[in-house]
Design a protein around this motif. Structure first.
Motif, mmCIF file in Angstrom:
data_model
loop_
_atom_site.group_PDB
_atom_site.id
_atom_site.type_symbol
_atom_site.label_atom_id
_atom_site.label_comp_id
_atom_site.label_asym_id
_atom_site.label_seq_id
_atom_site.Cartn_x
_atom_site.Cartn_y
_atom_site.Cartn_z
ATOM 1 N N ARG A 1 9.790 11.889 5.175
ATOM 2 C CA ARG A 1 8.853 10.956 4.971
ATOM 3 C C ARG A 1 9.192 11.544 3.420
ATOM 4 N NH1 ARG A 1 7.191 6.747 7.295
ATOM 5 N NH2 ARG A 1 4.239 6.026 6.691
ATOM 6 N N CYS B 1 5.944 2.602 3.093
ATOM 7 C CA CYS B 1 6.766 2.466 4.006
ATOM 8 C C CYS B 1 6.033 0.612 4.038
ATOM 9 C CB CYS B 1 5.185 2.612 4.495
ATOM 10 S SG CYS B 1 3.404 2.163 4.332
ATOM 11 N N LEU C 1 1.143 12.192 1.300
ATOM 12 C CA LEU C 1 1.062 11.044 1.223
ATOM 13 C C LEU C 1 -0.621 10.934 2.417
ATOM 14 C CD1 LEU C 1 4.330 9.573 2.538
ATOM 15 C CD2 LEU C 1 3.656 8.852 0.692
ATOM 16 N N GLY C 2 -1.004 10.112 2.850
ATOM 17 C CA GLY C 2 -2.615 9.398 3.606
ATOM 18 C C GLY C 2 -1.756 9.770 4.484
ATOM 19 N N CYS C 3 -0.705 9.278 5.096
ATOM 20 C CA CYS C 3 -0.717 10.150 6.941
ATOM 21 C C CYS C 3 0.831 11.457 6.965
ATOM 22 C CB CYS C 3 0.774 8.829 7.375
ATOM 23 S SG CYS C 3 2.182 8.176 6.388
ATOM 24 N N MET D 1 11.756 5.954 0.637
ATOM 25 C CA MET D 1 11.149 6.845 1.579
ATOM 26 C C MET D 1 11.986 5.466 2.498
ATOM 27 S SD MET D 1 7.784 5.795 3.903
ATOM 28 C CE MET D 1 6.682 6.665 3.127
ATOM 29 N N GLN E 1 6.016 1.629 8.903
ATOM 30 C CA GLN E 1 4.773 2.156 9.837
ATOM 31 C C GLN E 1 5.000 1.486 11.428
ATOM 32 O OE1 GLN E 1 1.243 -0.290 8.340
ATOM 33 N NE2 GLN E 1 1.766 0.294 5.748
ATOM 34 N N CYS F 1 -0.249 1.848 9.509
ATOM 35 C CA CYS F 1 -0.650 2.948 8.789
ATOM 36 C C CYS F 1 -2.271 3.923 8.852
ATOM 37 C CB CYS F 1 -1.093 2.298 7.664
ATOM 38 S SG CYS F 1 -1.787 3.088 6.048
ATOM 39 N N PRO F 2 -2.550 5.410 9.237
ATOM 40 C CA PRO F 2 -4.024 6.279 9.709
ATOM 41 C C PRO F 2 -4.604 5.568 8.379
ATOM 42 C CG PRO F 2 -1.822 7.017 8.936
ATOM 43 C CD PRO F 2 -0.707 6.276 9.140
ATOM 44 N N ARG F 3 -4.699 5.410 7.545
ATOM 45 C CA ARG F 3 -5.313 5.236 6.276
ATOM 46 C C ARG F 3 -6.726 3.731 7.048
ATOM 47 N NH1 ARG F 3 -5.440 6.443 0.037
ATOM 48 N NH2 ARG F 3 -7.590 5.385 0.530
ATOM 49 N N PHE G 1 1.121 -1.175 -0.484
ATOM 50 C CA PHE G 1 0.232 0.091 -0.499
ATOM 51 C C PHE G 1 1.285 1.262 0.431
ATOM 52 C CE2 PHE G 1 -2.476 -3.147 1.599
ATOM 53 C CZ PHE G 1 -3.541 -3.880 0.805
ATOM 54 N N GLY G 2 2.288 1.225 0.328
ATOM 55 C CA GLY G 2 3.088 1.888 -0.199
ATOM 56 C C GLY G 2 4.731 1.844 0.073
ATOM 57 N N ILE H 1 2.053 10.228 10.252
ATOM 58 C CA ILE H 1 3.523 10.069 10.119
ATOM 59 C C ILE H 1 4.512 10.469 10.446
ATOM 60 C CG2 ILE H 1 4.958 7.657 10.030
ATOM 61 C CD1 ILE H 1 3.385 6.239 10.267
HETATM 62 S S1 SF4 Z 1 -0.320 6.246 4.238
HETATM 63 FE FE1 SF4 Z 1 1.460 6.463 4.633
HETATM 64 S S2 SF4 Z 1 1.474 4.203 6.096
HETATM 65 FE FE2 SF4 Z 1 -0.396 4.025 4.866
HETATM 66 S S3 SF4 Z 1 0.277 3.195 3.291
HETATM 67 FE FE3 SF4 Z 1 1.029 4.791 2.750
HETATM 68 S S4 SF4 Z 1 3.185 5.678 3.792
HETATM 69 FE FE4 SF4 Z 1 2.474 4.073 4.388
#
Ligand code: SF4
Length: 323
Positions: A148, A60, A156-158, A81, A236, A282-284, A57-58, A320
């Motif tokens: 980051r 991370c 990013l979503g985080c 990253m 994460q 992951c905050p998502r 998903f990322g 994050i």
């Molecule tokens: S939002 Fe951040 S923690 Fe979640 S998958 Fe994307 S990069 Fe990773």
């Protein structure tokens, strides 16, 4: 292909490093390109290729097990990253024209100084967008985020640190609702989202999202036993934060137990007898899967509200950060 996978760079690295065996990792949306890319790499370089079938998903979420079994792992679709010895990030830039969507956004922008943000797929278009906005009487500001983030203007979503700029309004260029919503909540400012795949633009309204989150917070107020979720994924993992949350819970006479796992899914939590969970991975996950969990799942900041350490009005997105 609608993405530029920069395969010439991949071929060159494989040849320069004399790689015999390489791994490829793709996020879900790009996995459909995997087989064609393997054919090209094997044809051009003679290297043997193994594809990671795990969810990704990322940036991370590097498949470190596969990386340990190949000479080089190419991780597609995300900006770099973290520091890995034999992992190369290949960003997969989108070739879609973003200007029609920005044109659609123009009449919605009320101020003359606009913060612009996007995801890595369109990051190479930011200058073009800045120029277009200037020609139309707007000054576009591109903020530099924390470590980051690989690029100025990237979100990013985080991580929304690239939005910490001096403006009253933001333009987000990209698809999906999560990132522009995150920008709106992280900044408390007006956000216009311009979708270059649909050539549409609209104002983001976080009201419904905030009401839902308030509902989860309210339903956790009487919870006595909390599961604190920690991910083993290197990008994460927030074990220190989890340990602090356990201490905070104790002070407020609540029980909290750390549950560590690789991929966090509602099914894996089902068997645990807890009243609510707090997600430090992951905050998502907290947001996207909220309705699928058997108990309320809170962000660390929402947990602070439940414990009485933060005011409801001080609601923040979970981020994050990396100084
Ligand atoms: S939002 Fe951040 S923690 Fe979640 S998958 Fe994307 S990069 Fe990773």
């Amino acid at each position: 292909m609608e993405f530029d996978f920069d395969l010439e760079r991949v071929f060159k690295i494989i040849k320069d490093k004399n790689c015999e065996k390489v791994g490829l990792q793709f996020p879900e949306g790009l996995k459909r390109h995997a087989i064609d890319i393997v054919r090209e790499i094997e044809g051009k370089t003679g290297a043997r290729v193994i594809i990671s079938g795990n969810p990704c998903f990322g940036a991370c979420d590097v498949d470190t097990i596969l990386a340990g079994r190949v000479d080089m792992l190419f991780h597609f679709g995300h900006a770099a990253m973290g520091g890995y010895e034999n992992v190369v990030f290949i960003e997969a830039r989108s070739s879609v024209d973003v200007i029609p969507a920005v044109k659609a956004a123009l009449p919605l922008l009320k101020t003359s100084r606009i913060g612009i943000v996007t995801t890595v797929q369109h990051i190479h278009k930011l200058e073009e967008i800045q120029k277009f906005l200037k020609e139309n009487g707007k000054e576009a500001i591109i903020g530099k985020g924390d470590k980051r983030l690989r690029y100025p203007g990237q979100v990013l979503g985080c991580n929304f640190t690239a939005t910490r700029v001096d403006c009253m309004e933001f333009l987000y260029i990209g698809s999906g609702f999560f990132h522009p919503l995150g920008v709106a909540i992280a900044t408390g400012k007006r956000v216009i989202a311009a979708d270059p795949y649909l050539n549409q633009a609209g104002e983001v309204s976080p009201g419904r999202f905030l009401r839902k989150r308030n509902g989860y917070i309210a339903s956790s107020m009487s919870a006595k036993v909390f599961g604190i979720i920690v991910s083993t994924k290197s990008g994460q993992n927030r074990i220190k934060l989890a340990e602090m949350l356990v201490e905070s819970a104790k002070k407020q006479k609540r029980e909290a137990f750390i549950i560590m796992m690789d991929i966090v899914t509602p099914e894996q939590l089902l068997a645990f007898r807890v009243d609510a969970c707090v997600n430090t991975a992951c905050p998502r996950i907290t947001i996207d899967d909220a309705e699928r969990f058997h108990v309320p799942v809170l962000t660390p900041k929402e947990f602070e509200i439940v414990l009485g350490e933060r005011k409801w009005e001080a609601f923040e997105m979970d981020e994050i950060l990396q100084a």
